[in-house]
Write a protein that holds these residues in place. Structure first.
Motif, PDB file in Angstrom:
ATOM      1  N   GLY A 293       0.824  -1.198   0.000  1.00 48.32           N
ATOM      2  CA  GLY A 293       0.000   0.000   0.000  1.00 48.32           C
ATOM      3  C   GLY A 293       0.857   1.246   0.000  1.00 48.32           C
ATOM      4  N   ALA A 294       0.414   2.274  -0.711  1.00 44.61           N
ATOM      5  CA  ALA A 294       1.143   3.539  -0.787  1.00 44.61           C
ATOM      6  C   ALA A 294       0.176   4.690  -0.607  1.00 44.61           C
ATOM      7  CB  ALA A 294       1.863   3.658  -2.132  1.00 44.61           C
ATOM      8  N   SER A 295       0.688   5.796  -0.071  1.00 39.63           N
ATOM      9  CA  SER A 295      -0.145   6.987   0.113  1.00 39.63           C
ATOM     10  C   SER A 295       0.736   8.209   0.283  1.00 39.63           C
ATOM     11  CB  SER A 295      -1.037   6.838   1.357  1.00 39.63           C
ATOM     12  OG  SER A 295      -0.262   6.929   2.537  1.00 39.63           O
ATOM     13  N   SER A 296       0.102   9.366   0.217  1.00 36.65           N
ATOM     14  CA  SER A 296       0.752  10.633   0.551  1.00 36.65           C
ATOM     15  C   SER A 296       0.051  11.236   1.764  1.00 36.65           C
ATOM     16  CB  SER A 296       0.685  11.607  -0.625  1.00 36.65           C
ATOM     17  OG  SER A 296       1.416  11.113  -1.730  1.00 36.65           O
ATOM     18  N   ASP A 297       0.802  12.015   2.522  1.00 37.40           N
ATOM     19  CA  ASP A 297       0.232  12.639   3.714  1.00 37.40           C
ATOM     20  C   ASP A 297      -0.725  13.776   3.399  1.00 37.40           C
ATOM     21  OD1 ASP A 297       1.505  10.987   5.493  1.00 37.40           O
ATOM     22  OD2 ASP A 297       3.152  12.368   5.924  1.00 37.40           O
ATOM     23  N   VAL A 307       2.486  12.391   9.209  1.00 38.47           N
ATOM     24  CA  VAL A 307       1.053  12.529   9.462  1.00 38.47           C
ATOM     25  C   VAL A 307       0.459  11.136   9.670  1.00 38.47           C
ATOM     26  CG1 VAL A 307      -1.155  13.336   8.556  1.00 38.47           C
ATOM     27  CG2 VAL A 307       0.940  14.628   8.071  1.00 38.47           C
ATOM     28  N   PRO A 308      -0.012  10.805  10.869  1.00 36.35           N
ATOM     29  CA  PRO A 308      -0.541   9.454  11.123  1.00 36.35           C
ATOM     30  C   PRO A 308      -1.645   9.037  10.169  1.00 36.35           C
ATOM     31  CG  PRO A 308      -0.222  10.631  13.195  1.00 36.35           C
ATOM     32  CD  PRO A 308       0.024  11.617  12.094  1.00 36.35           C
ATOM     33  N   ASP A 309      -2.552   9.947   9.832  1.00 35.69           N
ATOM     34  CA  ASP A 309      -3.649   9.582   8.934  1.00 35.69           C
ATOM     35  C   ASP A 309      -3.143   9.157   7.564  1.00 35.69           C
ATOM     36  OD1 ASP A 309      -5.452  10.088  10.922  1.00 35.69           O
ATOM     37  OD2 ASP A 309      -6.099  12.037  10.154  1.00 35.69           O
ATOM     38  N   GLY A 310      -2.098   9.829   7.084  1.00 30.12           N
ATOM     39  CA  GLY A 310      -1.531   9.467   5.791  1.00 30.12           C
ATOM     40  C   GLY A 310      -0.893   8.088   5.830  1.00 30.12           C
ATOM     41  N   GLN A 311      -0.179   7.793   6.915  1.00 33.15           N
ATOM     42  CA  GLN A 311       0.439   6.478   7.049  1.00 33.15           C
ATOM     43  C   GLN A 311      -0.626   5.387   7.180  1.00 33.15           C
ATOM     44  OE1 GLN A 311       3.328   6.574  10.218  1.00 33.15           O
ATOM     45  NE2 GLN A 311       4.442   8.315   9.347  1.00 33.15           N
ATOM     46  N   ALA A 312      -1.680   5.675   7.943  1.00 27.73           N
ATOM     47  CA  ALA A 312      -2.753   4.700   8.117  1.00 27.73           C
ATOM     48  C   ALA A 312      -3.412   4.362   6.779  1.00 27.73           C
ATOM     49  CB  ALA A 312      -3.790   5.223   9.104  1.00 27.73           C
ATOM     50  N   LEU A 313      -3.496   5.339   5.896  1.00 25.79           N
ATOM     51  CA  LEU A 313      -4.088   5.101   4.578  1.00 25.79           C
ATOM     52  C   LEU A 313      -3.260   4.086   3.796  1.00 25.79           C
ATOM     53  CD1 LEU A 313      -6.258   5.845   2.516  1.00 25.79           C
ATOM     54  CD2 LEU A 313      -4.832   7.795   1.822  1.00 25.79           C
ATOM     55  N   ALA A 314      -1.928   4.186   3.868  1.00 27.03           N
ATOM     56  CA  ALA A 314      -1.068   3.210   3.187  1.00 27.03           C
ATOM     57  C   ALA A 314      -1.276   1.819   3.768  1.00 27.03           C
ATOM     58  CB  ALA A 314       0.396   3.625   3.305  1.00 27.03           C
ATOM     59  N   LEU A 315      -1.422   1.718   5.091  1.00 25.58           N
ATOM     60  CA  LEU A 315      -1.652   0.419   5.727  1.00 25.58           C
ATOM     61  C   LEU A 315      -2.965  -0.206   5.252  1.00 25.58           C
ATOM     62  CD1 LEU A 315       0.631   1.528   7.666  1.00 25.58           C
ATOM     63  CD2 LEU A 315      -0.568   0.336   9.501  1.00 25.58           C
ATOM     64  N   ARG A 316      -4.027   0.590   5.257  1.00 20.94           N
ATOM     65  CA  ARG A 316      -5.329   0.047   4.851  1.00 20.94           C
ATOM     66  C   ARG A 316      -5.296  -0.409   3.395  1.00 20.94           C
ATOM     67  NH1 ARG A 316      -7.272   4.293   8.289  1.00 20.94           N
ATOM     68  NH2 ARG A 316      -7.449   5.724   6.510  1.00 20.94           N
ATOM     69  N   PRO A 326      -5.249  -6.931   9.248  1.00 22.41           N
ATOM     70  CA  PRO A 326      -4.100  -6.901  10.160  1.00 22.41           C
ATOM     71  C   PRO A 326      -4.254  -7.807  11.376  1.00 22.41           C
ATOM     72  CG  PRO A 326      -5.385  -4.875  10.336  1.00 22.41           C
ATOM     73  CD  PRO A 326      -5.923  -5.619   9.166  1.00 22.41           C
ATOM     74  N   GLU A 327      -5.484  -8.284  11.642  1.00 23.88           N
ATOM     75  CA  GLU A 327      -5.676  -9.177  12.791  1.00 23.88           C
ATOM     76  C   GLU A 327      -4.927 -10.506  12.630  1.00 23.88           C
ATOM     77  OE1 GLU A 327      -8.940 -10.096   9.851  1.00 23.88           O
ATOM     78  OE2 GLU A 327      -8.012  -8.274  10.680  1.00 23.88           O
ATOM     79  N   THR A 328      -4.469 -10.802  11.408  1.00 21.66           N
ATOM     80  CA  THR A 328      -3.725 -12.046  11.176  1.00 21.66           C
ATOM     81  C   THR A 328      -2.212 -11.823  11.131  1.00 21.66           C
ATOM     82  OG1 THR A 328      -3.819 -11.822   8.761  1.00 21.66           O
ATOM     83  CG2 THR A 328      -5.657 -12.945   9.844  1.00 21.66           C
ATOM     84  N   LEU A 350      -0.341   2.750  13.165  1.00 19.39           N
ATOM     85  CA  LEU A 350      -0.452   1.297  13.324  1.00 19.39           C
ATOM     86  C   LEU A 350      -1.605   0.927  14.248  1.00 19.39           C
ATOM     87  CD1 LEU A 350       3.331   0.394  13.669  1.00 19.39           C
ATOM     88  CD2 LEU A 350       1.798  -0.495  11.902  1.00 19.39           C
ATOM     89  N   ARG A 351      -1.691   1.647  15.357  1.00 24.01           N
ATOM     90  CA  ARG A 351      -2.729   1.311  16.328  1.00 24.01           C
ATOM     91  C   ARG A 351      -4.126   1.574  15.747  1.00 24.01           C
ATOM     92  NH1 ARG A 351      -2.904   2.323  22.860  1.00 24.01           N
ATOM     93  NH2 ARG A 351      -4.870   1.192  23.143  1.00 24.01           N
ATOM     94  N   ALA A 352      -4.275   2.669  15.021  1.00 25.86           N
ATOM     95  CA  ALA A 352      -5.580   2.983  14.444  1.00 25.86           C
ATOM     96  C   ALA A 352      -6.049   1.871  13.513  1.00 25.86           C
ATOM     97  CB  ALA A 352      -5.505   4.311  13.689  1.00 25.86           C
TER      98      ALA A 352
END
Length: 496
Positions: A293-297, A307-316, A326-328, A350-352
């Motif tokens: 996954g990739a994103s911009s802040d 920016v946590p929200d930007g990083q969370a977008l890449a994770l999702r 991520p539960e696995t 990560l936590r979000a």
């Protein structure tokens, strides 16, 4: 869910580790590879000042550095007279590329279908080559201080003699894209070749591009990863002025006493294939990449502020591409620089995402960062983290992060999905469950974010990399003949 991609070859040069096997031993053994800056890089007495406000100085004097590497220029088709004009990163990338191609055990691929996409951000040779062009400044300053013109010119000649003269090889020797170009040229690879600059996320950006190339069907094998040997005083000064360097000279990701990052060097390359092709061709598969996954802040407080929200977008986006949540995931190799702002933002992201997975129990996922051992390898940072995670799933071991005596209290780790794994231990799973899964993050200045999801390849051939001088190995087989064959391969250091 996107088409899975197999990692069929690995190679690396990292601090204290001239091979992948030695890197794995260093990781599992929890070796601290930080040292004082060697004189071969720059002289501490010339540039160090403990005062972080000192002009044109750095308060950094430690880091993680590559071991000496023998390099035969003729082996790679380079005239010895040209060596001084070519950046070290370009030269060592040839060594690592040769190794990663040799590590591919399957059927050869048509060179026209092999691409090279490498993360690279800056080369030291550019700084050195540019220095000679400052002669007019030196000359003007000497004249302004009353130095006679003949003497001033002689002094300038002496200063210039400390730098490599410009020559025909200088221009290509200082370009980042030629890192990939030399690999394609030397090994006659005729697919796409280019480098990708996403600052400290460059290597995962290159992996992202390489996977896209495979999924589009444009290439059948991609050599990708990241390279960075620029630990010169310019880089130290950059991190000093940010400021991001640890004043105490250590990197302690997510720890209560974390106070900054440390700089490292490294080159890590992977060979990637579509999983279906790797299985058809009989390749050894180290691990399977399920999604990146990739994103911009977007808009933030500063161009270098995470920016946590930007990083969370890449994770999702990564887990959406992987086809699982991520539960696995039971191991996250974080960007984990050890800086206050960086670690806080990353842990929040990560936590979000992990909290939203719906899993109610706490601390099921190991969290760590190889930067605690080898420092921040900048353009190669994501590749170094990916290599650690790949070897972890391949060997079924949860690797440690060192120097974390106590998690930072502001992170509230105990009530999160994560725990900081500080000792190597077996990665045990119940039979019949999903494969072992890990994820890797890498972020860069400019708000560029990448998150890569990997899982083990069950039942595949295992390349043994002993983590200790003496090991207990349990072998099983369908027959006595097969068992003896496995023992024979073990004796000769072969795959199991």
């Amino acid at each position: 869910m996107q088409e899975p991609v197999a990692i069929v070859g690995v190679a690396a040069l990292l601090p204290g580790s001239p091979t992948v096997a030695e890197f794995w031993r260093a990781v599992v053994g929890g070796r601290d590879l930080m040292t004082d800056v060697p004189a071969s890089r720059w002289l501490v007495e010339d540039h160090y000042d403990a005062d972080p406000r000192a002009v044109d100085k750095t308060y950094g004097r430690r880091g993680a550095f590559l071991p000496d590497v023998e390099f035969d220029p003729l082996r790679y088709g380079i005239p010895p007279n040209n060596l001084s004009a070519i950046d070290t990163t370009q030269l060592l990338a040839l060594v690592v590329a040769e190794r990663v191609l040799a590590d591919c055990t399957g059927r050869p691929v048509d060179p026209e279908r092999v691409s090279v996409m490498v993360g690279a951000s800056s080369l030291e040779r550019m700084v050195e080559a540019s220095a000679r062009l400052q002669r007019p400044v030196w000359l003007r300053a000497l004249r302004e201080h009353g130095v006679p013109d003949d003497a001033a010119r002689s002094i300038c000649d002496q200063i210039a003699a400390h730098y490599v003269p410009w020559q025909e090889e200088t221009f290509p020797g200082l370009l980042t894209n030629v890192v990939a170009g030399r690999i394609a040229n030397r090994f006659d690879l005729r697919g796409v070749n280019h480098t990708t600059d996403a600052a400290c996320a460059s290597s995962l950006a290159a992996v992202y591009n390489g996977i896209a190339e495979l999924r589009l069907g444009q290439s059948d094998l991609v050599v990708t990863g990241g390279v960075d040997t620029m630990n010169d005083v310019t880089m130290y000064t950059c991190f000093t002025r940010t400021p991001a360097l640890s004043p105490t000279g250590d990197c302690r990701p997510f720890a209560a006493d974390a106070d900054g990052t440390m700089l490292g060097e490294g080159l890590v390359l992977f060979a990637l294939k579509r999983l279906t092709d790797a299985e058809r061709d009989g390749d050894r598969v180290y691990a399977v990449i399920r999604g990146v996954g990739a994103s911009s802040d977007g808009r933030g407080a500063a161009i270098y502020a995470p920016v946590p929200d930007g990083q969370a977008l890449a994770l999702r986006r990564a887990y959406a591409a992987a086809g699982y949540g991520p539960e696995t995931v039971e191991l996250v190799e974080a960007h984990g620089t050890g800086t206050g702002a960086g670690d806080t933002a990353e842990f929040a992201a990560l936590r979000a995402v992990f909290d939203a997975s719906g899993r109610a129990d706490r601390q099921w996922c190991a969290l760590g960062s190889v930067k605690s051992q080898i420092g921040h390898t900048k353009s190669a940072a994501g590749a170094a983290g990916l290599l650690k995670a790949v070897l972890a799933v391949h060997h079924k071991v949860l690797p440690p992060t060192i120097k974390v005596d106590r998690p930072h209290p502001d992170l509230d780790v105990a009530r999160s999905p994560f725990y900081l794994n500080t000792a190597a231990r077996p990665w045990v799973r119940a039979a019949g469950t999903h494969p072992r899964r890990a994820s890797v993050s890498s972020f860069g200045f400019g708000g560029t974010n990448f998150h890569c999801t990997i899982e083990e390849y069950p039942g595949g051939v295992v390349r043994r990399m002993p983590a200790a001088p003496t090991e207990f190995v349990l072998l099983g087989a369908e027959s006595t003949v097969d068992l003896r064959a496995r023992v024979g391969r073990l004796d000769t250091g072969g795959d199991l």
